[in-house]
Design an enzyme around this catalytic site. Structure first.
Site, short mmCIF file in Angstrom:
data_model
loop_
_atom_site.label_atom_id
_atom_site.label_comp_id
_atom_site.label_asym_id
_atom_site.label_seq_id
_atom_site.Cartn_x
_atom_site.Cartn_y
_atom_site.Cartn_z
N THR A 27 7.30 45.56 -47.76
CA THR A 27 7.94 44.01 -47.70
C THR A 27 7.94 43.51 -49.20
O THR A 27 8.69 42.99 -49.83
CB THR A 27 7.59 43.03 -46.87
OG1 THR A 27 7.64 43.53 -45.60
CG2 THR A 27 8.53 42.08 -46.74
N SER A 122 -1.24 39.99 -52.03
CA SER A 122 -1.10 38.75 -51.53
C SER A 122 -2.09 37.89 -50.63
O SER A 122 -3.23 37.74 -51.07
CB SER A 122 0.26 38.77 -50.89
OG SER A 122 0.94 37.47 -50.61
N HIS A 123 -1.70 38.10 -49.27
CA HIS A 123 -2.60 37.21 -48.41
C HIS A 123 -3.70 38.09 -47.65
O HIS A 123 -4.49 37.70 -46.73
CB HIS A 123 -1.93 36.59 -47.27
CG HIS A 123 -0.84 37.71 -46.55
ND1 HIS A 123 0.51 37.95 -47.44
CD2 HIS A 123 -0.76 38.47 -45.37
CE1 HIS A 123 0.93 39.01 -46.54
NE2 HIS A 123 0.17 39.03 -45.38
N ASP A 286 -1.97 30.99 -50.73
CA ASP A 286 -2.49 32.37 -50.34
C ASP A 286 -3.03 32.90 -51.82
O ASP A 286 -3.11 32.46 -52.82
CB ASP A 286 -1.54 33.19 -49.64
CG ASP A 286 -0.27 33.66 -50.86
OD1 ASP A 286 -0.20 32.93 -51.56
OD2 ASP A 286 0.26 34.75 -50.60
N ASP A 288 -2.04 35.13 -53.84
CA ASP A 288 -1.36 35.16 -55.11
C ASP A 288 -0.71 33.85 -55.65
O ASP A 288 0.36 33.93 -56.36
CB ASP A 288 -0.35 36.39 -55.24
CG ASP A 288 0.72 36.33 -54.23
OD1 ASP A 288 0.42 35.82 -53.22
OD2 ASP A 288 1.73 37.07 -54.47
N ASP A 290 2.02 32.15 -53.70
CA ASP A 290 3.34 32.32 -53.62
C ASP A 290 3.56 31.28 -52.16
O ASP A 290 4.52 30.93 -51.99
CB ASP A 290 4.20 33.27 -53.46
CG ASP A 290 3.50 34.50 -52.68
OD1 ASP A 290 2.62 34.33 -52.28
OD2 ASP A 290 4.25 35.56 -53.10
N ARG A 291 2.52 31.25 -51.34
CA ARG A 291 2.71 30.58 -50.06
C ARG A 291 1.84 29.38 -49.87
O ARG A 291 1.20 29.09 -50.78
CB ARG A 291 2.10 31.43 -48.89
CG ARG A 291 2.63 33.12 -48.64
CD ARG A 291 1.85 33.61 -47.43
NE ARG A 291 2.55 34.61 -47.38
CZ ARG A 291 2.43 35.55 -46.34
NH1 ARG A 291 1.84 35.11 -45.17
NH2 ARG A 291 2.97 36.61 -46.33
N THR A 353 13.76 39.56 -44.10
CA THR A 353 12.40 39.04 -44.44
C THR A 353 12.23 39.74 -45.73
O THR A 353 12.37 40.80 -46.12
CB THR A 353 11.45 39.64 -43.41
OG1 THR A 353 11.74 38.94 -42.44
CG2 THR A 353 10.20 39.39 -43.82
N GLU A 372 10.97 31.06 -46.02
CA GLU A 372 10.56 31.82 -44.97
C GLU A 372 9.75 31.15 -44.04
O GLU A 372 8.99 30.41 -44.52
CB GLU A 372 9.94 33.18 -45.45
CG GLU A 372 11.01 34.06 -46.21
CD GLU A 372 10.34 35.44 -46.60
OE1 GLU A 372 10.69 36.19 -45.90
OE2 GLU A 372 9.33 35.52 -47.64
N GLU A 373 9.63 31.90 -42.80
CA GLU A 373 8.72 31.29 -41.92
C GLU A 373 7.28 31.40 -42.13
O GLU A 373 6.26 30.80 -41.77
CB GLU A 373 8.98 31.67 -40.35
CG GLU A 373 9.29 33.19 -40.14
CD GLU A 373 8.07 34.16 -40.52
OE1 GLU A 373 6.97 33.70 -40.18
OE2 GLU A 373 8.29 34.82 -41.27
N SER A 374 6.98 32.46 -43.05
CA SER A 374 5.58 32.71 -43.36
C SER A 374 5.05 32.05 -44.44
O SER A 374 4.46 32.41 -45.20
CB SER A 374 5.61 34.39 -43.56
OG SER A 374 6.96 34.56 -44.88
N LYS A 385 8.69 32.85 -54.30
CA LYS A 385 8.16 31.53 -53.37
C LYS A 385 7.29 31.01 -54.39
O LYS A 385 6.56 31.88 -55.02
CB LYS A 385 7.83 32.15 -51.96
CG LYS A 385 6.83 32.96 -51.80
CD LYS A 385 6.88 33.54 -50.27
CE LYS A 385 5.73 34.57 -49.87
NZ LYS A 385 6.45 35.85 -50.24
N ARG A 505 5.09 41.33 -35.21
CA ARG A 505 5.27 39.94 -35.00
C ARG A 505 6.44 39.69 -34.23
O ARG A 505 7.33 40.17 -34.03
CB ARG A 505 5.72 39.66 -36.59
CG ARG A 505 5.05 39.99 -37.60
CD ARG A 505 5.21 39.12 -38.93
NE ARG A 505 4.61 39.70 -40.03
CZ ARG A 505 3.32 39.74 -40.34
NH1 ARG A 505 2.42 39.25 -39.57
NH2 ARG A 505 2.81 40.09 -41.68
C1 VG1 Z 1 5.17 38.94 -44.69
C2 VG1 Z 1 6.13 37.95 -44.46
C3 VG1 Z 1 7.25 37.75 -45.22
C4 VG1 Z 1 6.82 37.77 -46.81
C5 VG1 Z 1 5.86 39.11 -47.02
C6 VG1 Z 1 5.24 39.00 -48.39
O1 VG1 Z 1 5.91 40.20 -44.50
O2 VG1 Z 1 6.57 38.06 -43.14
O3 VG1 Z 1 7.85 36.82 -45.03
O4 VG1 Z 1 8.01 37.69 -47.51
O5 VG1 Z 1 4.77 39.04 -46.04
O6 VG1 Z 1 4.61 37.65 -48.74
P1 VG1 Z 1 5.68 41.28 -43.48
O7 VG1 Z 1 6.65 42.33 -43.87
O8 VG1 Z 1 4.24 41.53 -43.39
O9 VG1 Z 1 6.10 40.31 -42.18
V1 VG1 Z 1 3.42 37.61 -49.71
O10 VG1 Z 1 2.80 36.26 -49.92
O11 VG1 Z 1 2.60 38.87 -49.19
O12 VG1 Z 1 3.99 38.41 -51.34
CO CO Z 2 1.60 35.79 -51.41
#
Ligand code: VG1
Ligand code: CO
Length: 552
Positions: A27, A122-123, A286, A288, A290-291, A353, A372-374, A385, A505
């Site tokens: 993603t 990221s997270h 988070d 990096d 962006d959240r 997504t 996004e909901e995330s 983001k 999910r």
């Molecule tokens: C998750 C989230 C998605 C987000 C992605 C990257 O993806 O659901 O909404 O864009 O992480 O966010 P997935 O495929 O695990 O549902 V980040 O903050 O990792 O750049």
């Molecule tokens: Co992130």
């Protein structure tokens, strides 16, 4: 040959014993365990494929940095040497290699770079036993589209060698200019440009007045990249007392934590706001940056609702005072923003997504805000983001409206009705079990039409497919949807960012108009749908898990 070309050390070509076959980005970038990235030539293989695929490499400028996790500095030096071998004229990096994803997006745009490489998972947790990642952004500052990442993956599968130059590691702790072969390396402070951008978008004097008016806030940087940005913004510029920014020093392993701002992984902050009485506002970002998670005194703001609130109140921020062109949300995000967009008379788009799907709409000027909901929200100020931007936007609204976060939410639901919403994540499920569950459910969908689900009739059941409004590209297989006659729905997806097994999910949503009961616990409001999807998809039996790993 010119004299200067003769002076350049020739690139060295390093042969691979065999190509890597597992470098397919998900993603958001290529994410693997740190151990996988430490295999000899693993990082180099992916970076070589990126430099062969990205337009404008020879003579171009690249932005490079990361979220500070284990492996960041090593990767920066590897990429610098390879960038020199591939003829980039300049790489812009930030002190200590610390660069948040939205700040990278801003720099790419501001410096007219050909793109950027952001070293982050990221997270996901970091450290030798955690994860590492590489995200590649294009010249618009946003995540590269699927066509690019597919081409990179193809390239890695038959890669025979990569190019690099001999050069010592650079010391990144002070701004300055260096060179590697003929390439210039400019080290800048990563915070300055980002903060300047925020000062253009929001009224810092107004927010400053709010923070000085008995409005204690707690910001949790989760030992990740936003610490230095948040300290500058909240403590140095906006007058929040020292200590308002918690866990503000980026650590290679994020202090052993999981830098994901949700109620499970940011529970310390959640407890301060939801159980304690010392703070009126809380937020976290988070790994990096962006959240964002937004909390008020005894109030959690669901990210889907956050996007709707920002949309409804956008004109309170100087940057959006003239109104919004349109908005967009990812498919699993609740329709709370759709209702606001309808009332404002602006367009609202539904994308798959992942932030990369917003890029075309933002570039074409069709949308101003998206989310996004995330826990991801952003605008046309960058092409990612942006966690701190969302926090500042909330503070801007509070600075004007001078009420509590809970009051903002009540007013919003009274005006627009409430979309009860929850996401249930089942993490680290054995891959076969997760895919088995998903494939079985997909096969059941055609038979569900008109059937009863959670006491309502199914009006549509499909696997979401998206046609891009701007370039007409089609992306299929983006999540299983069960839509009910009253607008409620369940969505099931497999995560594309996890590295251990598979993550399932389940997204649940049900609308209550403003005349209905607006103050229920979402888990209760959604309980009939939760039990219906659990039994239809055989979640407990197939995952062996009695309950989700994370409930949002
Ligand atoms: C998750 C989230 C998605 C987000 C992605 C990257 O993806 O659901 O909404 O864009 O992480 O966010 P997935 O495929 O695990 O549902 V980040 O903050 O990792 O750049
Ligand atoms: Co992130």
């Amino acid at each position: 040959m010119t004299a200067s070309a003769l002076a350049e050390p020739a690139p060295t070509f390093v042969r691979l014993d065999a190509p890597f076959t597992d470098q397919k980005p998900g993603t958001s970038g290529l994410r693997k365990s740190s151990a996988q990235f430490e295999q000899p030539h693993y990082l180099e293989s992916f970076v070589e494929a990126v430099f062969r695929t990205l337009p404008g490499v020879r003579g171009g400028t690249l932005v490079l940095g990361g979220d500070g996790r284990y492996g960041n500095l090593r990767a920066i030096n590897v990429i610098l040497r390879m960038a020199a071998a591939h003829g980039l004229s300049k790489v812009i990096i930030t002190t200590d290699g610390i660069l948040s994803t939205p700040a990278a997006s801003n720099l790419i745009r501001k410096r007219e770079a050909i793109g950027g490489i952001i070293l982050s998972a990221s997270h996901n947790p970091g450290g030798p036993n955690g994860d590492f990642g590489v995200k590649v952004n294009g010249a618009n500052g946003g995540p590269t589209p699927g066509s690019f990442t597919d081409a990179v993956f193809e390239c890695t599968k038959s890669l025979e060698q990569y190019a690099t130059v001999e050069a010592a590691d650079l010391n990144l702790d002070t701004p300055g200019t260096h060179s590697i072969a003929a390439m210039e390396v400019e080290i800048i402070d990563g915070v300055d440009d980002f903060v300047a951008l925020m000062q253009q978008l929001f009224d810092f004097d107004q927010i400053n007045a709010l923070l000085r008016s008995d409005f204690p806030l707690a910001f949790d940087a989760m030992h990740a990249v936003t610490g230095p940005y948040a300290k500058r913004v909240f403590e140095d510029l906006l007058g929040a007392p020292a200590g308002s920014v918690r866990n503000g020093i980026p650590l290679e392993d994020f202090g052993g934590g999981h830098p994901d701002p949700n109620l499970t992984y940011a529970h310390e902050l959640a407890d301060l706001l939801l159980k304690g009485d010392n703070y009126r506002f809380g937020a976290a970002c988070d790994g990096d940056g962006d959240r964002n998670m937004i909390l008020g005194h005894h109030c959690f703001v669901n990210p889907s609702d956050s996007l709707a609130v920002l949309t409804a109140n956008a004109t309170l921020a100087p940057a959006y005072a003239a109104g919004l062109a349109g908005v967009a949300r990812s498919m699993p995000t609740s329709s709370a923003v759709d209702v606001v967009a309808k009332q404002l008379g602006i367009e609202c788009f539904e994308t798959p997504t992942g932030w990369k799907f917003f890029g075309n709409l933002l570039d074409a000027g069709r949308i101003t805000l998206c989310g996004e909901e995330s826990f991801g929200t952003g605008s046309n100020h960058v092409r990612e983001k942006d966690g701190l931007w969302a926090v500042l936007f909330w503070l801007q609204i509070l600075a004007v409206r001078r009420c509590s976060v809970a009051e903002i939410m009540s007013h919003h639901w009274n005006q627009f009705g409430r979309h009860y919403y929850s996401r249930h994540d089942y993490e680290a499920v054995p891959s076969e079990a997760a895919h088995g569950l998903y494939d079985r459910l997909e096969n059941l969908l055609p038979g569900l039409m008109g059937q009863s689900f959670a006491g309502r009739s199914v009006s549509c059941a499909d696997n979401f497919s998206y046609t891009d409004t701007v370039d007409q590209s089609v992306t299929e297989g983006q999540g299983l949807r069960i839509l009910l006659e009253d607008g409620s729905r369940v969505v099931v997806r497999l995560s594309g960012t996890g590295t251990k097994g598979a993550t399932i999910r389940v997204y649940l949503e049900s609308y209550v108009p403003s005349s209905g009961d607006l103050h229920q616990d979402p888990q209760i409001a959604l309980s009939d749908m939760i039990s219906s999807i659990n039994s239809l998809a055989e979640i407990q039996q197939r995952t062996g898990m009695a309950r989700p790993t994370v409930i949002t």
